[in-house]
Design an enzyme around this catalytic site. Structure first.
Site, PDB file in Angstrom:
ATOM      1  N   HIS A  23     -18.818  87.318  28.514  1.00 43.54           N
ATOM      2  CA  HIS A  23     -19.216  88.531  29.219  1.00 43.54           C
ATOM      3  C   HIS A  23     -19.193  88.210  30.710  1.00 43.54           C
ATOM      4  O   HIS A  23     -19.495  87.083  31.110  1.00 43.54           O
ATOM      5  CB  HIS A  23     -20.618  88.983  28.785  1.00 43.54           C
ATOM      6  CG  HIS A  23     -21.020  90.266  29.414  1.00 43.54           C
ATOM      7  ND1 HIS A  23     -20.426  91.461  29.101  1.00 43.54           N
ATOM      8  CD2 HIS A  23     -21.937  90.534  30.374  1.00 43.54           C
ATOM      9  CE1 HIS A  23     -20.970  92.423  29.831  1.00 43.54           C
ATOM     10  NE2 HIS A  23     -21.891  91.876  30.611  1.00 43.54           N
ATOM     11  N   HIS A  35     -22.694  94.893  35.933  1.00 45.50           N
ATOM     12  CA  HIS A  35     -21.714  94.640  34.881  1.00 45.50           C
ATOM     13  C   HIS A  35     -21.528  95.876  34.024  1.00 45.50           C
ATOM     14  O   HIS A  35     -22.293  96.826  34.116  1.00 45.50           O
ATOM     15  CB  HIS A  35     -22.144  93.436  34.032  1.00 45.50           C
ATOM     16  CG  HIS A  35     -23.459  93.627  33.339  1.00 45.50           C
ATOM     17  ND1 HIS A  35     -23.637  93.359  32.003  1.00 45.50           N
ATOM     18  CD2 HIS A  35     -24.667  94.054  33.790  1.00 45.50           C
ATOM     19  CE1 HIS A  35     -24.894  93.593  31.663  1.00 45.50           C
ATOM     20  NE2 HIS A  35     -25.543  94.017  32.731  1.00 45.50           N
ATOM     21  N   CYS A  99     -15.378  94.332  30.675  1.00 46.26           N
ATOM     22  CA  CYS A  99     -16.337  93.822  31.658  1.00 46.26           C
ATOM     23  C   CYS A  99     -15.696  92.857  32.649  1.00 46.26           C
ATOM     24  O   CYS A  99     -16.057  92.839  33.835  1.00 46.26           O
ATOM     25  CB  CYS A  99     -17.522  93.161  30.960  1.00 46.26           C
ATOM     26  SG  CYS A  99     -17.083  91.762  29.892  1.00 46.26           S
TER      27      CYS A  99
END
Length: 153
Positions: A23, A35, A99
């Site tokens: 991530h 994010h 992301c």
């Protein structure tokens, strides 16, 4: 907090390794990142959260690996752009707008995702008879199906 390496500076990319993917977010100061969180397969939400909340007890690190490929924008510009996006909904796509794409767009003004590139290479190698484990199985599976459909035409 399980930071590996140096403390983040404004505008740094933070990588949070997960089981089969990472991530990504952009550090905006005050121990927070901006994010994208996938709300569904096609919709994402831009959030500002504490790094420790996103890390959830797991390790993370500063990873500005794309600096070799592209000059980063000024830290204040990165933070300003990221803060403007907080609260927005965005189209989400594992291959083109995930992301990592969001974080690199904030830092560089361009999108990159080695996770997608690696999955594409894995799919190509699998199509050629080489079997490897993909970084992100759903991405690789989609690419394999797409490659299979194209090859039958």
């Amino acid at each position: 907090m399980a930071l590996e390496g140096s403390q983040p500076n404004l505008g740094d990319l933070l990588e949070f390794p997960r089981d089969r993917y990472s991530h990504w977010g952009v550090y905006v100061g005050d121990e927070k990142i901006v994010h994208v969180i996938a709300e569904s397969l096609v919709r994402g939400s831009v959030m500002k959260q504490l790094v420790t909340v996103v890390a959830d007890g797991n390790r993370y690190r500063v990873n500005n690996k794309y600096d070799k490929r592209c000059a980063p924008r000024k830290p204040k510009e990165i933070v300003k752009s990221a803060d403007k996006e907080v609260g927005n909904l965005t189209d989400y796509n594992l291959l083109t707008n995930n992301c990592e794409h969001f974080a690199t767009m904030m830092r560089y003004g361009k999108t990159f995702s080695d996770q997608v590139t690696d999955a594409e290479e894995t799919a190509v190698m699998a199509g050629a008879g080489v079997v490897t484990l993909p970084i992100c199985p759903p991405v690789a599976l989609g690419l394999l199906v797409s490659a299979s459909v194209r090859s039958k035409k």
